[in-house]
Design a protein around this motif. Structure first.
Motif, mmCIF file in Angstrom:
data_model
loop_
_atom_site.group_PDB
_atom_site.id
_atom_site.type_symbol
_atom_site.label_atom_id
_atom_site.label_comp_id
_atom_site.label_asym_id
_atom_site.label_seq_id
_atom_site.Cartn_x
_atom_site.Cartn_y
_atom_site.Cartn_z
ATOM 1 N N MET A 78 -29.045 -35.631 27.201
ATOM 2 C CA MET A 78 -28.644 -37.168 27.241
ATOM 3 C C MET A 78 -28.944 -37.795 25.966
ATOM 4 O O MET A 78 -28.613 -39.002 25.756
ATOM 5 N N GLY A 79 -29.647 -37.154 25.102
ATOM 6 C CA GLY A 79 -29.724 -37.761 23.813
ATOM 7 C C GLY A 79 -28.821 -37.829 22.865
ATOM 8 O O GLY A 79 -27.517 -37.477 23.107
ATOM 9 N N PHE A 80 -29.242 -38.267 21.784
ATOM 10 C CA PHE A 80 -28.204 -38.333 20.524
ATOM 11 C C PHE A 80 -27.177 -36.884 20.174
ATOM 12 O O PHE A 80 -26.018 -36.818 20.570
ATOM 13 N N ILE A 81 -27.977 -35.655 19.673
ATOM 14 C CA ILE A 81 -27.138 -34.665 19.472
ATOM 15 C C ILE A 81 -26.829 -34.028 20.518
ATOM 16 O O ILE A 81 -25.566 -33.349 20.687
ATOM 17 N N GLY A 82 -27.670 -33.850 21.664
ATOM 18 C CA GLY A 82 -27.385 -33.188 22.926
ATOM 19 C C GLY A 82 -26.032 -33.758 23.592
ATOM 20 O O GLY A 82 -25.246 -32.765 24.136
ATOM 21 N N SER A 83 -25.867 -35.071 23.608
ATOM 22 C CA SER A 83 -24.645 -35.525 24.242
ATOM 23 C C SER A 83 -23.619 -35.343 23.377
ATOM 24 O O SER A 83 -22.330 -34.934 24.145
ATOM 25 N N ASN A 84 -23.384 -35.444 22.053
ATOM 26 C CA ASN A 84 -22.278 -35.143 21.396
ATOM 27 C C ASN A 84 -21.905 -33.711 21.434
ATOM 28 O O ASN A 84 -20.700 -33.384 21.365
ATOM 29 N N LEU A 85 -23.008 -32.613 21.578
ATOM 30 C CA LEU A 85 -22.813 -31.507 21.752
ATOM 31 C C LEU A 85 -21.997 -30.924 23.130
ATOM 32 O O LEU A 85 -21.001 -30.492 23.410
ATOM 33 N N ALA A 86 -22.620 -31.881 24.221
ATOM 34 C CA ALA A 86 -21.923 -31.778 25.605
ATOM 35 C C ALA A 86 -20.452 -31.991 25.575
ATOM 36 O O ALA A 86 -19.627 -31.604 26.031
ATOM 37 N N HIS A 87 -19.886 -33.223 24.782
ATOM 38 C CA HIS A 87 -18.628 -33.680 24.711
ATOM 39 C C HIS A 87 -17.877 -32.644 24.290
ATOM 40 O O HIS A 87 -16.654 -32.357 24.669
ATOM 41 N N LEU B 285 -32.598 -29.484 10.630
ATOM 42 C CA LEU B 285 -31.636 -30.484 10.498
ATOM 43 C C LEU B 285 -32.273 -31.319 9.654
ATOM 44 O O LEU B 285 -33.258 -31.508 9.238
ATOM 45 N N THR B 286 -31.567 -31.997 8.660
ATOM 46 C CA THR B 286 -31.719 -33.125 7.843
ATOM 47 C C THR B 286 -31.236 -34.358 8.367
ATOM 48 O O THR B 286 -31.457 -34.574 9.744
ATOM 49 N N ASN B 287 -31.209 -35.568 7.673
ATOM 50 C CA ASN B 287 -30.825 -36.945 8.473
ATOM 51 C C ASN B 287 -29.534 -36.669 9.143
ATOM 52 O O ASN B 287 -28.411 -36.822 8.616
ATOM 53 N N ASP C 287 -20.554 -32.635 12.506
ATOM 54 C CA ASP C 287 -20.981 -31.469 11.629
ATOM 55 C C ASP C 287 -21.922 -30.799 12.130
ATOM 56 O O ASP C 287 -22.117 -29.309 12.021
ATOM 57 N N VAL C 288 -23.069 -31.338 12.645
ATOM 58 C CA VAL C 288 -24.319 -30.680 13.047
ATOM 59 C C VAL C 288 -23.820 -29.973 14.655
ATOM 60 O O VAL C 288 -24.218 -28.921 14.763
ATOM 61 N N VAL C 289 -22.969 -30.624 15.118
ATOM 62 C CA VAL C 289 -22.416 -29.942 16.552
ATOM 63 C C VAL C 289 -21.929 -28.645 16.176
ATOM 64 O O VAL C 289 -22.144 -27.439 16.872
ATOM 65 N N GLU C 290 -21.096 -28.617 15.255
ATOM 66 C CA GLU C 290 -20.404 -27.453 14.584
ATOM 67 C C GLU C 290 -21.233 -26.262 14.310
ATOM 68 O O GLU C 290 -21.077 -25.065 14.644
ATOM 69 N N ALA C 291 -22.398 -26.545 13.552
ATOM 70 C CA ALA C 291 -23.323 -25.738 13.133
ATOM 71 C C ALA C 291 -23.974 -24.882 14.303
ATOM 72 O O ALA C 291 -24.259 -23.730 14.307
ATOM 73 N N MET C 292 -24.274 -25.750 15.460
ATOM 74 C CA MET C 292 -24.954 -25.172 16.362
ATOM 75 C C MET C 292 -23.975 -24.299 17.180
ATOM 76 O O MET C 292 -24.391 -23.287 17.764
ATOM 77 N N LEU C 293 -22.528 -24.723 17.417
ATOM 78 C CA LEU C 293 -21.893 -23.801 18.246
ATOM 79 C C LEU C 293 -21.424 -22.311 17.401
ATOM 80 O O LEU C 293 -21.648 -21.512 17.943
ATOM 81 N N LEU C 294 -21.406 -22.718 16.174
ATOM 82 C CA LEU C 294 -21.462 -21.267 15.390
ATOM 83 C C LEU C 294 -22.642 -20.538 15.439
ATOM 84 O O LEU C 294 -22.338 -19.339 15.601
ATOM 85 N N GLY D 244 -20.443 -19.427 7.527
ATOM 86 C CA GLY D 244 -19.325 -20.095 6.976
ATOM 87 C C GLY D 244 -19.302 -21.566 7.475
ATOM 88 O O GLY D 244 -18.252 -22.298 7.430
ATOM 89 N N TRP D 245 -20.446 -22.307 7.832
ATOM 90 C CA TRP D 245 -20.362 -23.564 7.894
ATOM 91 C C TRP D 245 -20.716 -24.445 6.519
ATOM 92 O O TRP D 245 -21.433 -23.885 5.725
ATOM 93 N N ARG D 246 -19.858 -25.305 6.570
ATOM 94 C CA ARG D 246 -20.492 -26.480 5.713
ATOM 95 C C ARG D 246 -19.918 -27.834 6.285
ATOM 96 O O ARG D 246 -18.731 -27.831 7.027
ATOM 97 N N PRO D 247 -20.277 -28.691 5.915
ATOM 98 C CA PRO D 247 -20.070 -30.306 6.241
ATOM 99 C C PRO D 247 -18.722 -30.295 6.063
ATOM 100 O O PRO D 247 -18.280 -30.499 4.783
ATOM 101 N N LYS D 248 -18.041 -31.267 7.085
ATOM 102 C CA LYS D 248 -16.698 -31.677 6.531
ATOM 103 C C LYS D 248 -16.461 -33.134 6.511
ATOM 104 O O LYS D 248 -15.643 -33.786 5.727
ATOM 105 N N VAL D 249 -17.230 -33.967 7.024
ATOM 106 C CA VAL D 249 -17.118 -35.455 7.202
ATOM 107 C C VAL D 249 -17.908 -36.190 5.969
ATOM 108 O O VAL D 249 -19.138 -35.899 5.698
ATOM 109 N N SER D 250 -17.370 -36.728 5.009
ATOM 110 C CA SER D 250 -17.928 -37.430 3.991
ATOM 111 C C SER D 250 -18.810 -38.709 4.506
ATOM 112 O O SER D 250 -18.575 -39.116 5.618
#
Length: 334
Positions: free
Chosen positions: A22-31, A186-188, A234-241, A308-314
């Protein structure tokens, strides 16, 4: 080598457990996992001072199972890991200051609880795949930049020491018990659904709150500290990969960005994107000064090469989306 789009089928119909869900990254990952048709169970203690927020799962609440439990409770974890295909282990105490004023709680959550999660997996589900959210904090003050995974670890606070132990437990269980686990440093991380009512999760949260409240952003020190940032998608993408790829097993990977910025320029950029506001340079509070790490930005070539991960959102686009989200959702996060 798996490309960035090949992981999606791995999660369709898969049973996925997210601690700190229910936290920040966890909920974005859930979505994102709900979009991929995964069967998602969220575990969260919903202890007020941590990041859990019921609003974080608005829109998917009927498509996920929520279990209000504390990862420190071995009996709950023993039960919850059973039958899961993936475990994204994001439960943690993230406040560096809290870890210095209350080191034992930090130890309980970031070390002992990690061990009980791993023990639950070893005894009740040794076949799941585990992705652990680690942190750049364990490097401490960098000896050189950008920081790669070979950089020595010398954390500057209790939180860093405990997160380091938590990470190494995961790699140890991978190596000794063949529980497929990997760690992402993870960084910021920033974006929608992060905690903004204080700086417990990230200073960017409180900056955004102050900006929307028409109060000046406070930049500590001289504002010359350089940082890198990742938008949460982008972090969610890295986790799923990392979860879907056997090439990640036993690995430790930095996340990072191609853009670096000092904090003074970051404050100015936020004010510009916001179309108004101000910032002020203020002296470091003494409790923060002693744990400040100076400049930091990561070398993320290892995860790029292997997964093959790299951040996409500027940064500009990510900050724009974040400000937009909190203007709209303000009542749920203030």
């Amino acid at each position: 080598m798996p490309g960035t789009n090949d992981y999606t089928h791995a999660y369709s119909g898969a049973r996925v457990l997210i601690t700190g869900g229910m936290g920040f990254i966890g909920s974005n990952l859930a979505h994102r996992l709900v979009e991929l048709d995964a069967q998602v169970t969220l575990v969260d203690s919903l202890i007020p001072i941590y990041g859990g927020n019921q609003r974080n799962i608005a829109g998917i609440e009927h498509r996920v199972r929520v279990n209000i439990a504390d990862v420190r409770d071995e009996y709950s974890m023993n039960y919850l890991v059973q039958g899961q295909d993936y475990l994204f282990n994001l439960a943690g105490q993230t406040s560096h200051l809290d870890s210095m004023t209350d080191p034992y709680t930090d130890l309980e959550i970031n070390c002992r609880a990690q061990l009980s999660i791993l023990e639950a997996c070893r005894k009740h589900n040794p076949n799941l795949k585990l992705v652990y959210a680690s942190t750049r904090q364990i490097y401490g003050k960098p000896d050189y930049l950008p920081v790669d995974e070979r950089h020595l670890l010398h954390p500057v606070d209790v939180n860093g020491v405990n997160k380091m132990a938590g990470e190494w437990y995961h790699i140890l269980y991978n190596n000794v018990y063949s529980i497929r686990a990997c760690a992402l440093r993870l960084t910021n991380t920033y974006g929608p659904r992060m905690r903004v009512k204080d700086a417990r999760q990230t200073f960017l949260g409180i900056w955004i709150k102050r900006l929307i409240d028409e109060e000046p952003i406070q930049v500590f020190g001289d504002g010359s500290q350089i940082r890198d940032f990742n938008y949460v998608d982008d972090v969610v993408e890295a986790m799923l990969l990392a979860g879907a790829s056997p090439a990640a097993d036993g690995g430790i990977f930095n996340l990072g960005s191609d853009e670096t910025i000092n904090l003074r320029d970051l404050a100015a950029l936020l004010v510009e994107i916001n179309g108004g506001g101000s910032f002020e340079i203020v002296p470091f509070p003494p409790d923060r000064k002693v744990i400040d790490i100076g400049d930091y930005y990561a070398d993320y070539r290892m995860i790029q090469g292997r997964l093959g991960w790299r951040p996409k959102v500027s940064l500009r686009e990510g900050l724009r989306r974040t400000l937009e989200f909190y203007r709209r959702e303000r009542e749920y996060y203030w």
